[in-house]
Design a protein around this motif. Structure first.
Motif, PDB file in Angstrom:
ATOM      1  N   ILE A  51       0.899  -1.286   0.033  1.00  0.00           N
ATOM      2  CA  ILE A  51      -0.097  -0.027   0.115  1.00  0.00           C
ATOM      3  C   ILE A  51       0.912   1.056   0.065  1.00  0.00           C
ATOM      4  O   ILE A  51       0.352   2.227  -0.675  1.00  0.00           O
ATOM      5  CB  ILE A  51      -0.944  -0.099   1.094  1.00  0.00           C
ATOM      6  N   THR A  52       1.877   1.292   0.771  1.00  0.00           N
ATOM      7  CA  THR A  52       2.824   2.418   0.835  1.00  0.00           C
ATOM      8  C   THR A  52       3.331   2.700  -0.679  1.00  0.00           C
ATOM      9  O   THR A  52       3.497   3.861  -1.020  1.00  0.00           O
ATOM     10  CB  THR A  52       3.954   2.302   1.625  1.00  0.00           C
ATOM     11  N   GLY A  53       3.579   1.717  -1.400  1.00  0.00           N
ATOM     12  CA  GLY A  53       4.174   1.882  -2.481  1.00  0.00           C
ATOM     13  C   GLY A  53       3.339   2.440  -3.647  1.00  0.00           C
ATOM     14  O   GLY A  53       3.570   3.388  -4.533  1.00  0.00           O
ATOM     15  N   CYS A  85      -2.600  10.168  -1.818  1.00  0.00           N
ATOM     16  CA  CYS A  85      -1.560   9.599  -1.091  1.00  0.00           C
ATOM     17  C   CYS A  85      -1.580   9.684   0.489  1.00  0.00           C
ATOM     18  O   CYS A  85      -1.598   8.540   0.995  1.00  0.00           O
ATOM     19  CB  CYS A  85      -0.181  10.212  -1.617  1.00  0.00           C
ATOM     20  N   ALA A  86      -2.036  10.691   0.913  1.00  0.00           N
ATOM     21  CA  ALA A  86      -2.170  10.878   2.330  1.00  0.00           C
ATOM     22  C   ALA A  86      -3.444  10.129   2.824  1.00  0.00           C
ATOM     23  O   ALA A  86      -3.483   9.584   3.914  1.00  0.00           O
ATOM     24  CB  ALA A  86      -2.299  12.299   2.716  1.00  0.00           C
ATOM     25  N   SER A  87      -4.427   9.878   2.230  1.00  0.00           N
ATOM     26  CA  SER A  87      -5.625   9.402   2.622  1.00  0.00           C
ATOM     27  C   SER A  87      -5.361   8.060   2.592  1.00  0.00           C
ATOM     28  O   SER A  87      -5.899   7.437   3.716  1.00  0.00           O
ATOM     29  CB  SER A  87      -6.805   9.674   1.433  1.00  0.00           C
ATOM     30  N   LEU A  88      -4.743   7.271   1.543  1.00  0.00           N
ATOM     31  CA  LEU A  88      -4.491   6.074   1.684  1.00  0.00           C
ATOM     32  C   LEU A  88      -3.523   5.710   2.978  1.00  0.00           C
ATOM     33  O   LEU A  88      -3.601   4.712   3.584  1.00  0.00           O
ATOM     34  CB  LEU A  88      -3.688   5.475   0.472  1.00  0.00           C
ATOM     35  N   LEU A  89      -2.626   6.381   3.045  1.00  0.00           N
ATOM     36  CA  LEU A  89      -1.567   6.132   4.169  1.00  0.00           C
ATOM     37  C   LEU A  89      -2.193   6.356   5.643  1.00  0.00           C
ATOM     38  O   LEU A  89      -2.018   5.414   6.248  1.00  0.00           O
ATOM     39  CB  LEU A  89      -0.357   7.228   4.180  1.00  0.00           C
ATOM     40  N   ILE A 123       3.364  12.276   9.116  1.00  0.00           N
ATOM     41  CA  ILE A 123       4.380  11.359   8.477  1.00  0.00           C
ATOM     42  C   ILE A 123       3.881  11.127   7.156  1.00  0.00           C
ATOM     43  O   ILE A 123       4.644  11.157   6.146  1.00  0.00           O
ATOM     44  CB  ILE A 123       4.630  10.022   9.379  1.00  0.00           C
ATOM     45  N   ALA A 124       2.517  10.819   6.898  1.00  0.00           N
ATOM     46  CA  ALA A 124       2.053  10.726   5.488  1.00  0.00           C
ATOM     47  C   ALA A 124       2.156  12.146   4.828  1.00  0.00           C
ATOM     48  O   ALA A 124       2.466  11.905   3.709  1.00  0.00           O
ATOM     49  CB  ALA A 124       0.522  10.520   5.910  1.00  0.00           C
ATOM     50  N   ALA A 125       1.969  13.404   5.058  1.00  0.00           N
ATOM     51  CA  ALA A 125       2.072  14.387   4.459  1.00  0.00           C
ATOM     52  C   ALA A 125       3.581  14.588   4.041  1.00  0.00           C
ATOM     53  O   ALA A 125       3.836  15.066   3.111  1.00  0.00           O
ATOM     54  CB  ALA A 125       1.561  15.745   5.330  1.00  0.00           C
TER      55      ALA A 125
END
Length: 90
Positions: free
Chosen positions: A48-50, A66-70, A80-82
């Motif tokens: 998921i991170t990739g 990206c931020a929503s998934l993380l 950290i996600a941002a």
């Protein structure tokens, strides 16, 4: 010179000029690998991170995805996600 030859010559010159402009354009600077590496250092490693970092390379809308998934799927803290998604968009 006949009109059809002039049109063909003009079209050929235009194609060469535009092709040269495309070749001179800078390469994309997005770095999803930097995002994945940052997340790995923070202890988050999964497929998921990739995927999220891949989305992060696609501009502001991609960074939001990206931020929503993380944060939603992986449980990564928002700060950290941002930061990770910002690295992906470089």
């Amino acid at each position: 010179m006949r009109l059809s030859r002039r049109i063909a010559a003009t079209t050929g010159i235009l194609a060469v000029a535009l092709g040269g402009l495309a070749a001179a354009a800078p390469a994309a600077q997005a770095a999803p690998a930097d995002c994945v590496a940052y997340l790995a250092v923070e202890g988050y490693t999964s497929m998921i991170t990739g995927t999220a970092c891949g989305y992060g390379a696609n501009g502001p809308a991609g960074a939001a995805t990206c931020a929503s998934l993380l944060t939603g799927v992986e449980g990564v803290p928002a700060t950290i996600a941002a930061r990770a998604c910002a690295y992906a968009g470089r």
